[in-house]
Design an enzyme around this catalytic site. Structure first.
Site, mmCIF file in Angstrom:
data_model
loop_
_atom_site.group_PDB
_atom_site.id
_atom_site.type_symbol
_atom_site.label_atom_id
_atom_site.label_comp_id
_atom_site.label_asym_id
_atom_site.label_seq_id
_atom_site.Cartn_x
_atom_site.Cartn_y
_atom_site.Cartn_z
ATOM 1 N N THR A 26 -4.385 5.524 7.141
ATOM 2 C CA THR A 26 -5.237 4.449 6.629
ATOM 3 C C THR A 26 -4.747 3.098 7.133
ATOM 4 O O THR A 26 -5.113 2.063 6.588
ATOM 5 C CB THR A 26 -5.249 4.440 5.085
ATOM 6 O OG1 THR A 26 -3.894 4.330 4.604
ATOM 7 C CG2 THR A 26 -5.885 5.697 4.523
ATOM 8 N N ALA A 27 -3.909 3.109 8.171
ATOM 9 C CA ALA A 27 -3.307 1.872 8.685
ATOM 10 C C ALA A 27 -4.206 1.264 9.756
ATOM 11 O O ALA A 27 -5.150 0.523 9.444
ATOM 12 C CB ALA A 27 -1.907 2.166 9.214
ATOM 13 N N ARG A 28 -3.949 1.580 11.001
ATOM 14 C CA ARG A 28 -4.780 1.174 12.127
ATOM 15 C C ARG A 28 -4.892 2.349 13.079
ATOM 16 O O ARG A 28 -3.922 3.087 13.297
ATOM 17 C CB ARG A 28 -4.181 -0.039 12.847
ATOM 18 C CG ARG A 28 -4.416 -1.367 12.135
ATOM 19 C CD ARG A 28 -5.881 -1.782 12.190
ATOM 20 N NE ARG A 28 -6.130 -3.091 11.607
ATOM 21 C CZ ARG A 28 -6.536 -3.294 10.361
ATOM 22 N NH1 ARG A 28 -6.683 -2.258 9.546
ATOM 23 N NH2 ARG A 28 -6.780 -4.510 9.921
ATOM 24 N N GLY A 35 -11.272 2.122 3.592
ATOM 25 C CA GLY A 35 -10.100 1.828 2.784
ATOM 26 C C GLY A 35 -10.288 0.762 1.725
ATOM 27 O O GLY A 35 -9.886 0.935 0.577
ATOM 28 N N SER A 36 -10.892 -0.352 2.070
ATOM 29 C CA SER A 36 -11.065 -1.452 1.113
ATOM 30 C C SER A 36 -12.479 -1.527 0.548
ATOM 31 O O SER A 36 -12.831 -2.511 -0.110
ATOM 32 C CB SER A 36 -10.718 -2.787 1.782
ATOM 33 O OG SER A 36 -11.625 -3.065 2.846
ATOM 34 N N GLU A 86 -12.825 2.205 17.213
ATOM 35 C CA GLU A 86 -13.927 2.487 16.284
ATOM 36 C C GLU A 86 -15.048 1.464 16.435
ATOM 37 O O GLU A 86 -14.778 0.302 16.748
ATOM 38 C CB GLU A 86 -13.406 2.518 14.837
ATOM 39 C CG GLU A 86 -12.712 1.257 14.363
ATOM 40 C CD GLU A 86 -12.045 1.438 12.999
ATOM 41 O OE1 GLU A 86 -12.258 0.539 12.163
ATOM 42 O OE2 GLU A 86 -11.337 2.439 12.775
ATOM 43 N N ILE A 110 0.838 -1.203 0.000
ATOM 44 C CA ILE A 110 0.000 0.000 0.000
ATOM 45 C C ILE A 110 0.871 1.250 0.000
ATOM 46 O O ILE A 110 0.609 2.205 -0.746
ATOM 47 C CB ILE A 110 -0.965 -0.016 1.196
ATOM 48 C CG1 ILE A 110 -1.926 -1.204 1.075
ATOM 49 C CG2 ILE A 110 -1.752 1.295 1.260
ATOM 50 C CD1 ILE A 110 -2.773 -1.445 2.309
ATOM 51 N N ASP A 170 -8.971 7.583 8.252
ATOM 52 C CA ASP A 170 -9.953 6.573 7.864
ATOM 53 C C ASP A 170 -10.106 5.506 8.931
ATOM 54 O O ASP A 170 -11.024 4.698 8.866
ATOM 55 C CB ASP A 170 -9.528 5.920 6.542
ATOM 56 C CG ASP A 170 -10.562 4.941 6.005
ATOM 57 O OD1 ASP A 170 -11.755 5.296 5.986
ATOM 58 O OD2 ASP A 170 -10.181 3.814 5.603
ATOM 59 N N HIS A 217 -13.666 4.130 7.995
ATOM 60 C CA HIS A 217 -12.927 2.916 7.637
ATOM 61 C C HIS A 217 -13.380 2.366 6.277
ATOM 62 O O HIS A 217 -13.840 1.230 6.162
ATOM 63 C CB HIS A 217 -13.098 1.857 8.723
ATOM 64 C CG HIS A 217 -11.953 0.875 8.769
ATOM 65 N ND1 HIS A 217 -11.515 0.281 9.937
ATOM 66 C CD2 HIS A 217 -11.156 0.373 7.799
ATOM 67 C CE1 HIS A 217 -10.513 -0.533 9.681
ATOM 68 N NE2 HIS A 217 -10.266 -0.494 8.376
#
Length: 320
Positions: free
Chosen positions: A236-238, A287-288, A267, A158, A262, A285
């Site tokens: 956008t990781a954790r 991202g995907s 969360e 990524i 994100d 969240h």
């Protein structure tokens, strides 16, 4: 008789259809997050479990897990919600879904970069609340992206995809990774052998590292103060790699111009102060979250389970 598969969250329709073809499926029909005890109850007679981000697959979970279950496949690349050591002790195989969400997540990182830099959240709010008073020379001035310096922590798939997109904005890319990339994969990016060495070069800093004991809370006041004044942070990781209190302080003080986030610790129960900061660009969240990516993730998750049930090598097996 079909093997029993417990699935903790609703999945794309084509993935659920495939699951029903091969398995006696136990579904979490209402799609609310399940507690540890609720997942164990759902999986009581299961041969395999398909879990997702946020499910508490911890040491206590494995201690109570029926011995019949041979594999837990997660609908994610990250496995920070799973105690891998406890899984190994229990003899449970863990599978994940790498390599299929790179572009979707990199795209979201760039949405956050542009949205945070150009104050898109504030601008959209003015439109939606009918508070826009018209164009004026000093209205909502943001930060230019083109030609700036982008720092990346974590230059995996990524991170590299984000760097590739940055070249289209004529950005100077700097990165830190646990190991330096081969020269033919750097594509002109500058490697730094420590995060501290990287930070002064980051007008934008994008996080692409996993959540581990080493990285949790690493984005704190000490780190943020080493960024240039007016820098913009992207995550956008954790969520738990960021210390929320310290980031909020840096945003309020103006040391950081903005943040695009994100992912969040805890969360969906995020730190409430984020919602009241005008210089945050926030997403839930996503991202995907493309149809293509989520289907590909589900396909890999089921491929892992199918292989295990057939006594074959699990293609995307995770080890502690």
């Amino acid at each position: 008789m079909k093997p029993v598969l417990a699935i903790t969250r609703r999945l794309p329709a084509d993935i659920e259809t495939r699951a029903h073809e091969s398995y006696d499926v136990r579904l979490n029909e209402n799609d609310n997050p399940l507690t540890r005890e609720e997942i164990l109850a759902l999986a009581q007679d299961a041969d395999a479990i398909l879990v997702s981000v946020g499910d508490p697959i911890d040491r206590d979970f494995f201690q109570a897990l029926p011995t019949k279950i041979k594999i837990i496949a997660t609908f994610s690349v990250g496995t920070d919600h799973i105690d891998l050591a406890a899984a190994a002790q229990k003899g449970v195989i863990i599978g994940n879904t790498p390599g299929v969400l790179t572009d979707a997540t990199a795209d979201i990182a760039w949405l956050l970069i542009l949205g945070a830099a150009r104050r898109a959240g504030e601008g959209e709010a003015e439109i939606r609340t009918a508070s826009w008073r018209g164009w004026r020379p000093t209205h909502m001035i943001g930060t230019q992206v083109t030609g700036k310096k982008l720092g990346i922590i974590g230059m995996g798939r990524i991170g590299q995809a984000v760097a590739k997109r940055a070249r289209g904005f004529d950005m100077e890319v700097h990165y830190f990774n646990r190991t330096r990339l081969p020269a033919d994969q750097e594509n002109g990016a500058t490697y730094h052998d420590s995060i501290n060495a990287l930070l002064p070069h980051c007008q934008f800093l994008s996080l692409h590292c996993p959540s581990t004991a080493e990285t949790r809370g690493m984005v704190n006041t000490t780190l943020l103060q080493k960024l240039p004044k007016g820098a913009i942070l992207i995550n956008t990781a954790r969520g738990d790699v960021v210390n929320d209190t310290d980031l909020i302080t840096a945003l309020k003080s103006g040391h950081l111009a903005a943040a695009g986030l994100d992912v969040f610790a805890g969360e969906p129960n995020i730190a409430p102060a984020y919602r009241n900061l005008p210089n945050t660009f926030l997403l839930p969240h996503l991202g995907s979250a493309t149809a293509e990516t989520r289907t590909a993730m589900g396909t890999r998750a089921l491929d892992n389970i199918d292989a295990c049930m057939a006594g074959a090598d699990v293609p995307f097996r995770v080890t502690a």
